[in-house]
Design an enzyme around this catalytic site. Structure first.
Site, PDB file in Angstrom:
ATOM      1  N   LYS A 244       1.927   2.132  -5.135  1.00 53.13           N
ATOM      2  CA  LYS A 244       2.483   1.580  -6.381  1.00 53.13           C
ATOM      3  C   LYS A 244       1.575   1.875  -7.577  1.00 53.13           C
ATOM      4  O   LYS A 244       2.042   2.263  -8.640  1.00 53.13           O
ATOM      5  CB  LYS A 244       2.674   0.051  -6.252  1.00 53.13           C
ATOM      6  CG  LYS A 244       3.635  -0.336  -5.136  1.00 53.13           C
ATOM      7  CD  LYS A 244       3.686  -1.835  -4.934  1.00 53.13           C
ATOM      8  CE  LYS A 244       2.450  -2.437  -4.322  1.00 53.13           C
ATOM      9  NZ  LYS A 244       2.155  -2.060  -2.939  1.00 53.13           N
TER      10      LYS A 244
ATOM     11  N   GLY B  39      -4.531  -4.228  -3.812  1.00 53.84           N
ATOM     12  CA  GLY B  39      -5.500  -3.187  -4.170  1.00 53.84           C
ATOM     13  C   GLY B  39      -4.680  -1.976  -4.561  1.00 53.84           C
ATOM     14  O   GLY B  39      -4.030  -1.372  -3.705  1.00 53.84           O
ATOM     15  N   HIS B  40      -4.615  -1.673  -5.844  1.00 54.64           N
ATOM     16  CA  HIS B  40      -3.793  -0.560  -6.320  1.00 54.64           C
ATOM     17  C   HIS B  40      -4.700   0.587  -6.756  1.00 54.64           C
ATOM     18  O   HIS B  40      -5.510   0.439  -7.670  1.00 54.64           O
ATOM     19  CB  HIS B  40      -2.893  -1.027  -7.473  1.00 54.64           C
ATOM     20  CG  HIS B  40      -1.862  -2.031  -7.047  1.00 54.64           C
ATOM     21  ND1 HIS B  40      -0.944  -2.578  -7.894  1.00 54.64           N
ATOM     22  CD2 HIS B  40      -1.610  -2.573  -5.822  1.00 54.64           C
ATOM     23  CE1 HIS B  40      -0.157  -3.427  -7.208  1.00 54.64           C
ATOM     24  NE2 HIS B  40      -0.557  -3.440  -5.957  1.00 54.64           N
TER      25      HIS B  40
ATOM     26  N   GLN C 277       2.079  -6.021  -3.183  1.00 53.79           N
ATOM     27  CA  GLN C 277       2.509  -6.124  -1.783  1.00 53.79           C
ATOM     28  C   GLN C 277       3.803  -5.306  -1.578  1.00 53.79           C
ATOM     29  O   GLN C 277       4.026  -4.354  -2.300  1.00 53.79           O
ATOM     30  CB  GLN C 277       2.703  -7.574  -1.350  1.00 53.79           C
ATOM     31  CG  GLN C 277       1.409  -8.364  -1.208  1.00 53.79           C
ATOM     32  CD  GLN C 277       0.814  -8.818  -2.523  1.00 53.79           C
ATOM     33  OE1 GLN C 277       1.465  -9.475  -3.313  1.00 53.79           O
ATOM     34  NE2 GLN C 277      -0.437  -8.482  -2.761  1.00 53.79           N
TER      35      GLN C 277
ATOM     36  N   ASP D  18       0.805  -1.218   0.000  1.00 48.29           N
ATOM     37  CA  ASP D  18       0.000   0.000   0.000  1.00 48.29           C
ATOM     38  C   ASP D  18       0.842   1.275   0.000  1.00 48.29           C
ATOM     39  O   ASP D  18       0.414   2.316   0.510  1.00 48.29           O
ATOM     40  CB  ASP D  18      -0.973   0.029   1.195  1.00 48.29           C
ATOM     41  CG  ASP D  18      -1.890  -1.171   1.200  1.00 48.29           C
ATOM     42  OD1 ASP D  18      -2.193  -1.676   0.112  1.00 48.29           O
ATOM     43  OD2 ASP D  18      -2.299  -1.604   2.295  1.00 48.29           O
TER      44      ASP D  18
HETATM   45  P1  GDP Z   1      -0.683   0.326  -3.577  1.00 50.82           P
HETATM   46  O1  GDP Z   1      -1.277  -0.952  -3.122  1.00 50.82           O
HETATM   47  O2  GDP Z   1       0.787   0.401  -3.309  1.00 50.82           O
HETATM   48  O3  GDP Z   1      -1.002   0.681  -4.999  1.00 50.82           O
HETATM   49  O4  GDP Z   1      -1.325   1.465  -2.657  1.00 50.82           O
HETATM   50  P2  GDP Z   1      -2.881   1.603  -2.258  1.00 50.82           P
HETATM   51  O5  GDP Z   1      -3.641   2.087  -3.415  1.00 50.82           O
HETATM   52  O6  GDP Z   1      -3.354   0.370  -1.579  1.00 50.82           O
HETATM   53  O7  GDP Z   1      -2.788   2.664  -1.108  1.00 50.82           O
HETATM   54  C1  GDP Z   1      -2.271   3.943  -1.309  1.00 50.82           C
HETATM   55  C2  GDP Z   1      -3.367   4.940  -0.934  1.00 50.82           C
HETATM   56  O8  GDP Z   1      -2.792   6.228  -0.793  1.00 50.82           O
HETATM   57  C3  GDP Z   1      -4.420   5.092  -2.000  1.00 50.82           C
HETATM   58  O9  GDP Z   1      -5.646   5.420  -1.391  1.00 50.82           O
HETATM   59  C4  GDP Z   1      -3.914   6.253  -2.846  1.00 50.82           C
HETATM   60  O10 GDP Z   1      -4.952   6.945  -3.527  1.00 50.82           O
HETATM   61  C5  GDP Z   1      -3.314   7.121  -1.788  1.00 50.82           C
HETATM   62  N1  GDP Z   1      -2.161   7.918  -2.177  1.00 50.82           N
HETATM   63  C6  GDP Z   1      -1.169   7.609  -3.056  1.00 50.82           C
HETATM   64  N2  GDP Z   1      -0.218   8.565  -3.031  1.00 50.82           N
HETATM   65  C7  GDP Z   1      -0.620   9.496  -2.138  1.00 50.82           C
HETATM   66  C8  GDP Z   1      -0.060  10.697  -1.641  1.00 50.82           C
HETATM   67  O11 GDP Z   1       1.034  11.109  -2.007  1.00 50.82           O
HETATM   68  N3  GDP Z   1      -0.786  11.375  -0.693  1.00 50.82           N
HETATM   69  C9  GDP Z   1      -1.982  10.935  -0.237  1.00 50.82           C
HETATM   70  N4  GDP Z   1      -2.601  11.654   0.694  1.00 50.82           N
HETATM   71  N5  GDP Z   1      -2.543   9.811  -0.683  1.00 50.82           N
HETATM   72  C10 GDP Z   1      -1.856   9.093  -1.606  1.00 50.82           C
HETATM   73  P1  IMO Z   2      -0.852  -4.197  -2.262  1.00 49.79           P
HETATM   74  O1  IMO Z   2      -0.374  -4.745  -3.583  1.00 49.79           O
HETATM   75  C1  IMO Z   2      -1.030  -4.536   2.074  1.00 49.79           C
HETATM   76  C2  IMO Z   2      -1.094  -8.579   3.759  1.00 49.79           C
HETATM   77  C3  IMO Z   2      -2.365  -9.014   4.456  1.00 49.79           C
HETATM   78  C4  IMO Z   2      -1.795  -9.992   5.472  1.00 49.79           C
HETATM   79  C5  IMO Z   2      -0.671 -10.666   4.697  1.00 49.79           C
HETATM   80  C6  IMO Z   2      -1.053 -11.984   4.045  1.00 49.79           C
HETATM   81  O2  IMO Z   2      -2.147  -3.489  -2.346  1.00 49.79           O
HETATM   82  O3  IMO Z   2       0.231  -3.403  -1.619  1.00 49.79           O
HETATM   83  P2  IMO Z   2      -2.600 -12.736   2.017  1.00 49.79           P
HETATM   84  O4  IMO Z   2      -3.940 -12.267   1.569  1.00 49.79           O
HETATM   85  O5  IMO Z   2      -1.522 -12.553   1.015  1.00 49.79           O
HETATM   86  O6  IMO Z   2      -2.660 -14.119   2.576  1.00 49.79           O
HETATM   87  O7  IMO Z   2      -2.241 -11.806   3.290  1.00 49.79           O
HETATM   88  O8  IMO Z   2      -0.275  -9.740   3.694  1.00 49.79           O
HETATM   89  N1  IMO Z   2      -1.285  -8.094   2.371  1.00 49.79           N
HETATM   90  C7  IMO Z   2      -1.218  -6.811   2.011  1.00 49.79           C
HETATM   91  N2  IMO Z   2      -1.073  -5.697   2.752  1.00 49.79           N
HETATM   92  N3  IMO Z   2      -1.107  -4.443   0.736  1.00 49.79           N
HETATM   93  C8  IMO Z   2      -1.219  -5.550  -0.026  1.00 49.79           C
HETATM   94  O9  IMO Z   2      -1.160  -5.517  -1.380  1.00 49.79           O
HETATM   95  C9  IMO Z   2      -1.330  -6.808   0.610  1.00 49.79           C
HETATM   96  N4  IMO Z   2      -1.490  -8.075   0.176  1.00 49.79           N
HETATM   97  C10 IMO Z   2      -1.449  -8.867   1.263  1.00 49.79           C
HETATM   98  O10 IMO Z   2      -3.010  -7.923   5.066  1.00 49.79           O
HETATM   99  O11 IMO Z   2      -1.241  -9.296   6.540  1.00 49.79           O
HETATM  100 MG    MG Z   3      -2.835  -1.628  -1.867  1.00 47.86          MG
END
Ligand code: GDP
Ligand code: IMO
Ligand code: MG
Length: 428
Positions: free
Chosen positions: A16, A40-41, A223, A13
């Protein structure tokens, strides 16, 4: 031409999805190489937020191919929903999305097994997303799994039944709350029919041919390094290789073709699910960062635990993936704290430790040593004003510690809220 790789350096999270979207106009192909719908991207542009779980984050850009590589595990139901939701938004995916014939399929009973194994763990639960990831990779390595290519063969149904029966035997009387196998199964088969309509290919051959033809490829990680199955805080990890080496195996790209490795990290740390988190803030300050950063999972909606940036861990994960350039995300969120802390070493039995030790080893009692630095105000206008001095100092401290350049500072979720702070042309 080389394959560049973009990875999360913390517990996932990091942002990416946003950065892949920002960088994708520089590439011809974006390829996911591991993980599955546990990811979840999130991407935001023109006031709309999109969350992708299986589809690479280049899907919103025109004239670009998105590849779901062999290292990914696919839940056809989730993929089908993603495609439908993109179609509703008039995003054209035809011929823009290619699926590896070697990617493994998540069966409904894999999700069931995930719930069962978590149940057996009692108070030692991993906090899995329960998307069937662990059981699917288990079947892959036990050589029992089903691959996307299997759906094109006549014995597909028989193979499915056999594997399902095997799973049901393991599960026995266990009933996962809210899970109906019959309903899920019928949806799964409908989704398989739709999966058949996508181009299913030997994507390793496709990518290597593209590479030889001079195409530019970006491998998108899911991840983060601290969730890696080998080097993360085992057993509180996911079941795939989240490092740059994972891109080679997960796409069929030889190591000599890896180019730039981009490492993404938040200006602080978050973690969803269980497991050690040395710099975690369990009180009001952690809650404040959680609220300001909207730190709630993009896949499960669970609150993300928040804490200070851990440079010792970051140095380790940069080493593991051979990171070349860094991107710092969510700097804007820290405007709510006046003083912020940054962990630069650990202590164990009164002794200072300057290298990473995984605190998932329960016998090791570690505590973080912090340096305190000043925070900054709101960053809404940094594209015109540049970085405030305190943020500049934060960036320089991290760069000096890691001996790596931070190229991009992200200051909001939108595509546009991205500042290139080095002379590298990212065409932002
Ligand atoms: P990923 O899994 O690495 O793609 O990241 P996620 O989408 O799960 O989580 C990142 C969260 O932070 C999302 O809700 C993005 O919209 C948000 N986000 C990304 N970059 C920034 C930033 O620079 N500032 C803020 N406030 N939110 C951001
Ligand atoms: P992105 O790509 C954050 C965490 C879960 C749990 C552990 C194992 O959005 O960054 P699993 O479902 O793989 O058996 O879970 O890894 N986890 C993540 N945490 N971002 C993710 O993906 C994750 N994918 C798995 O919360 O702790
Ligand atoms: Mg994510």
């Amino acid at each position: 031409m080389a394959v560049d790789v973009l990875l999360g350096l913390q517990w996932g999270d990091e942002g990416k999805g946003k950065i892949v979207d920002v960088l994708s106009p520089r590439y011809d192909i974006i390829a996911r190489f591991q993980g599955g719908p546990n990811a979840g991207h999130t991407l935001e542009f023109e006031g709309i937020k999109h969350v992708l779980h299986t589809i690479p984050s280049g899907i919103f850009r025109k004239n670009l191919t998105n590849v779901i590589g062999n290292g990914v595990v696919i839940d056809p139901i989730v993929l089908d929903k993603e495609i439908s939701s993109l179609k509703e938004k008039r995003v054209e995916i035809n011929q823009q999305l290619i699926v590896s014939d070697k990617a493994h399929l998540i069966l409904p009973t894999h999700k069931y097994l995930d719930a069962y194994y978590e149940h057996l763990k009692g108070d030692k639960k991993i906090g899995s997303t329960l998307k069937g990831i662990g059981p699917t990779y288990t079947d892959k390595y036990a050589r029992n799994g089903m691959r996307v290519g299997d759906i094109l063969h006549q014995d597909f149904s028989a193979k499915y039944q056999k594997l399902k029966e095997k799973h049901l035997q393991i599960i026995g009387d266990f009933k996962a709350p809210g899970f109906s196998l019959e309903d899920t199964e019928s949806l799964w088969f409908k989704s398989i029919d739709r999966l058949k309509k996508l181009p299913i290919k030997d994507t390793a051959l496709y990518l290597n041919t593209a590479l030889n033809a001079g195409k530019k490829i970006l491998a998108e990680g899911a991840q983060g390094a601290l969730l890696d199955v080998d080097f993360g805080s085992y057993p509180y990890v996911t079941s795939s290789s989240t490092l740059s080496a994972g891109a080679c195996v997960g796409l069929g790209i030889a190591p000599k073709h890896i180019g730039e490795v981009y490492g993404i990290f938040k200006a602080y740390c978050t973690r969803v699910g269980s497991g050690p988190f040395l710099t975690e803030l369990t009180g009001k300050q952690g809650e404040a960062i959680q609220n300001e950063g909207h730190e709630f999972g993009a896949t499960t909606g669970r609150p993300r635990r928040c804490g200070w940036l851990d440079l010792v861990a970051l140095k380790y994960t940069c080493m593991l993936s051979g990171v070349d350039r860094l991107m710092m995300m969510k700097a804007d969120v820290l405007h709510i704290v006046e003083e912020l802390k940054i962990c630069t070493s650990y202590s164990k039995d009164g002794q200072k430790i300057e290298h990473f030790i995984s605190s998932s080893d329960q016998s090791v009692e570690l505590s973080p040593n912090y340096e305190v630095v000043s925070s900054w105000g709101k960053l809404d206008h940094i594209k015109t004003t540049g970085l405030p001095a305190t943020l500049e100092a934060y960036v320089q401290k991290i760069e000096a510690y890691l001996n790596l350049p931070i190229d991009i500072v992200s200051f909001g979720p939108d595509r546009e809220e991205t500042l290139s702070i080095k002379k590298v042309d990212y065409s932002l």
